[in-house]
Design an enzyme around this catalytic site. Structure first.
Site, PDB file in Angstrom:
ATOM      1  N   CYS A  50       2.108   3.370  11.476  1.00 35.77           N
ATOM      2  CA  CYS A  50       3.031   2.859  10.467  1.00 35.77           C
ATOM      3  C   CYS A  50       3.336   3.987   9.491  1.00 35.77           C
ATOM      4  O   CYS A  50       2.662   5.022   9.507  1.00 35.77           O
ATOM      5  CB  CYS A  50       2.451   1.644   9.743  1.00 35.77           C
ATOM      6  SG  CYS A  50       1.008   1.983   8.707  1.00 35.77           S
TER       7      CYS A  50
ATOM      8  N   HIS B 217       0.833  -1.196   0.000  1.00 39.08           N
ATOM      9  CA  HIS B 217       0.000   0.000   0.000  1.00 39.08           C
ATOM     10  C   HIS B 217       0.863   1.240   0.000  1.00 39.08           C
ATOM     11  O   HIS B 217       2.027   1.208   0.381  1.00 39.08           O
ATOM     12  CB  HIS B 217      -0.926   0.020   1.221  1.00 39.08           C
ATOM     13  CG  HIS B 217      -0.200  -0.079   2.528  1.00 39.08           C
ATOM     14  ND1 HIS B 217       0.221  -1.274   3.063  1.00 39.08           N
ATOM     15  CD2 HIS B 217       0.219   0.869   3.412  1.00 39.08           C
ATOM     16  CE1 HIS B 217       0.830  -1.068   4.207  1.00 39.08           C
ATOM     17  NE2 HIS B 217       0.863   0.226   4.455  1.00 39.08           N
TER      18      HIS B 217
END
Length: 710
Positions: free
Chosen positions: A229, A65
């Protein structure tokens, strides 16, 4: 707004064998449906995210992603691989691959849906349904939440978003009423009817009506957690889900603050105050970390929060029993925001030094360009003009030149203290600023120069970090950062710089300056080539900044050698973007349409000494672009030194040519390096073109894009 995923974005027979091929296959579906505008640019962003940390998860899941400027709207593509693809998960290849594409300015609503999907991946019934699905339409509906894992195909669900946790198949009531007692030391499991009474199902109401007869339940252990993250889309929320589930299984209250792409909602301050322990599962710095100071803390990477949440909960409980608490929390310096947990000393040292350099550069640009303008207006003797505070003639250009020179000199005087101060800041946050600036100022006083500033910053940061580790009574913590730490650390740094390390560093600085002044012939050419290689290796990264800082440090006390170094460094730094611009002009068919557009801007960026203008080309094709740029930079640096070109301005590109010694030879050196780099990149790209591409590369198809092997 289109649906997040449709049947056309599902591939139930993904044939790719590598993660790069899988990302390309799924991204091509996004391009075909107008969700991604530039395939190669988007894949470069996916690869850059993957390089930060593998995106494989336990349970056979790969979730590449990124956020990218090439994405038009939040999109998800799904592929199922029969053979499995290695995404770096500890338990082996992934058979379920989700490619998540978010716009650079993605809206919070869609990012919220993506985060909920990430939580859903922790549900085995959800992933099991995806593995057994036979139709793309059914698969897309499952992911969107139009159908739940337990529904037969074709029966619509009342849900429209991705399924929330409370909408998933629930466990039997008996299982929820009888959690397994936690065996961790120091905990007490509250007795329940399911554990204390025989299995009698005839009178549950009677047991429920007499809660006063049972012993009062002990207060549960309370944990607050932060998950984050680098992209803030997937791992952030999966770690949160994993920790919450593990907390429920252990009889522990876990409250999680997800610091993701859609922003974050702070935990209730009272909840934080009442917490018995803290878990940080993160790969970017925790925001507002000081809220959690003084509590038992476990600090790990985000994947640990996903893969071993029960261990983290047990660890923080053990720390609480032993009375271990964290010291005063410190926020990260701006250059550390992308730091990954577990960085080695060399990586952290580089980031500390880069912090100092990044804050020093604006002073370099302002002071250096003011001094350069002063020389251009008033000549090279303007440095001998009297102070403008005592003598200034409004109509005299020399007075204005003297004013510019003296302002620039003041700005330049901050270079070493700022460098030292912000190196210490990168190591120890704000408490490091005072001893860092003091050490940098002492370095100037004893003529230790640029090297002295580096050492002073590192010493100051180390001293403050050592003081911060000392156990301090709570009553004194409030005055530590504003009184005690600045006082003690400044005294220690001053002692070391004046009496221990300062004089040797000053001697080394003088020797280096004398060596630069005496550089002639082959030695100067070799130094120029080396500086050129450093400037072009990482295009504005750490090695580039080291070479640039080395050159700028010599301008504080300029001599013939340091001026030659500055000229070579700026000339070499201009080559990569100029070479890419030339290559896209000469052989545009070797580049994508987006690269040809970037090439037009690269002319201006290169001419302005902005090496970063070549980064889009290097990101898409590093193995051919970077070596080509380095070769041209080495040629330019060597020629500049050989020609004896000098430069008094630290920046400006071709706009400060009047301030350059041997300006025509200087431009010739830049042109030669640009030509070498452009020729090499054209040659290397041309060799890798496929026969199919050559056939399509006809004069009538001027816009044909070339497929380059990865």
């Amino acid at each position: 707004m289109s649906e997040l995923i449709t049947a056309e974005l599902v591939d139930l027979d993904l044939s790719a064998e590598t993660k790069d091929a899988a990302a390309r296959s799924l991204a091509e579906r996004m391009v075909a449906h107008g969700r991604v505008t530039d395939l190669e640019g988007f894949l470069a962003d996916v690869a850059a995210r993957e390089a930060q940390m593998p995106t494989g998860l336990d349970g056979g899941i790969g979730i590449p992603h990124c956020r990218s400027t090439h994405v038009t709207e939040p999109t998800l593509a799904f592929g199922r691989s029969a053979s499995g693809i290695d995404f770096g998960a500890p338990d082996g290849p992934a058979d379920l691959i989700f490619l998540i594409a978010a716009p650079a300015g993605g809206d919070a609503d869609h990012l919220s849906i993506l985060s909920t999907l990430a939580r859903s991946l922790m549900d085995e019934s959800f992933t099991g349904a995806l593995r057994s699905a036979t139709e793309p339409e059914r698969t897309a509906a499952l992911i969107r939440g139009d159908e739940t894992a337990g529904e037969p195909a074709g029966e619509p669900s009342a849900q429209t978003p991705v399924p929330e946790r409370d909408a998933r198949p629930e466990k039997a009531p008996e299982a929820e009423e009888a959690p397994v007692p936690d065996a961790s030391p120091g905990t007490t499991a509250a007795p329940t009817e399911a554990t204390a009474a025989p299995a009698d199902t005839t009178a549950p109401a009677a047991a429920a009506e007499a809660p006063s007869e049972a012993a009062p339940a002990a207060a549960p252990f309370r944990i607050v957690a932060i998950t984050s993250c680098p992209t803030g889309i997937a791992h952030t929320y999966m770690a949160a889900e994993s920790l919450e589930k593990a907390g429920q299984a252990a009889g522990v209250e876990v409250s999680v603050e997800t610091q993701g792409s859609a922003g974050f909602e702070r935990l209730d301050p009272q909840l934080v105050r009442d917490a018995d322990g803290v878990i940080f599962a993160h790969d970017v710095e925790v925001r507002e970390k000081e809220r959690f100071a003084g509590k038992p803390t476990v600090d790990v990477g985000v994947k640990a929060g996903i893969n071993r949440p029960a261990e983290l909960i047990a660890e923080v409980r053990q720390k609480a029993e032993r009375g271990e608490v964290s010291g005063p929390a410190r926020a990260a310096a701006p250059m550390d925001k992308d730091a990954e947990t577990g960085d080695g000393f060399a990586t952290r040292l580089r980031k500390w030094l880069m912090t100092g350099v990044s804050y020093m550069v604006p002073f370099v640009a302002a002071g250096g360009l003011l001094i350069a303008l002063a020389f251009a207006i008033g000549g090279y003797t303007i440095n001998k003009a009297p102070s403008v505070a005592e003598h200034f003639v409004w109509t005299d250009s020399t007075s204005w030149a003297a004013l510019l020179f003296q302002i620039g000199s003041v700005a330049f005087g901050f270079l070493v203290p700022v460098l030292a101060g912000f190196i210490a800041y990168g190591m120890a946050d704000r408490p490091g600023l005072v001893p860092g600036f003091v050490g940098g100022a002492i370095a100037l006083t004893i003529n230790a120069g640029f090297l002295g500033g580096l050492i002073a910053g590192l010493i100051a940061g180390a001293v403050v970090m050592t003081i911060q580790r000392v156990a301090i009574p709570p009553v004194l913590r409030g005055i530590m950062p504003v009184v005690v730490i600045p006082l003690i650390s400044s005294a220690i740094v001053g002692f070391l710089m004046f009496l221990v390390v300062g004089k040797p560093i000053a001697a080394l600085q003088k020797g280096l300056t004398d060596w630069l002044s005496g550089l002639t012939g082959a030695n100067a050419i070799i130094l120029g080539a080396l500086l050129g290689l450093m400037m072009c290796f990482d295009l504005g990264g750490p090695l580039n900044k080291v070479a640039y800082a080395f050159a700028v440090g010599g301008l504080a006390n300029p001599n013939e050698g340091s001026l030659k170094v500055m000229a070579a460094v700026m000339a070499a730094g201009m080559v990569p973007p100029l070479a890419m611009a030339l290559a896209t002009t000469v052989r545009g068919r070797l580049f994508t349409k987006a690269e040809r557009e970037n090439g037009k801007a690269a002319w201006v960026l290169g001419a302005s000494f902005i090496t970063e203008g070549a980064i889009p080309f290097a990101a898409a094709d590093p193995l051919r672009v970077i070596p080509s740029a380095m070769a041209g930079g080495a040629v330019t640096g060597a020629l500049s030194m050989m020609f004896g070109c000098t430069l008094r301005a630290p920046h400006g590109g071709i706009f400060v040519v009047p301030l350059i010694g041997q300006p025509f030879l200087y431009l010739l050196a830049i042109a030669a390096g640009t030509g070498v780099s452009a020729a090499l990149v054209i040659l290397l790209k041309g060799l890798r073109r496929t026969p199919h591409t050559r056939a399509a590369d006809s004069p009538a198809d001027g816009e044909a894009e070339v497929t380059v092997a990865a």
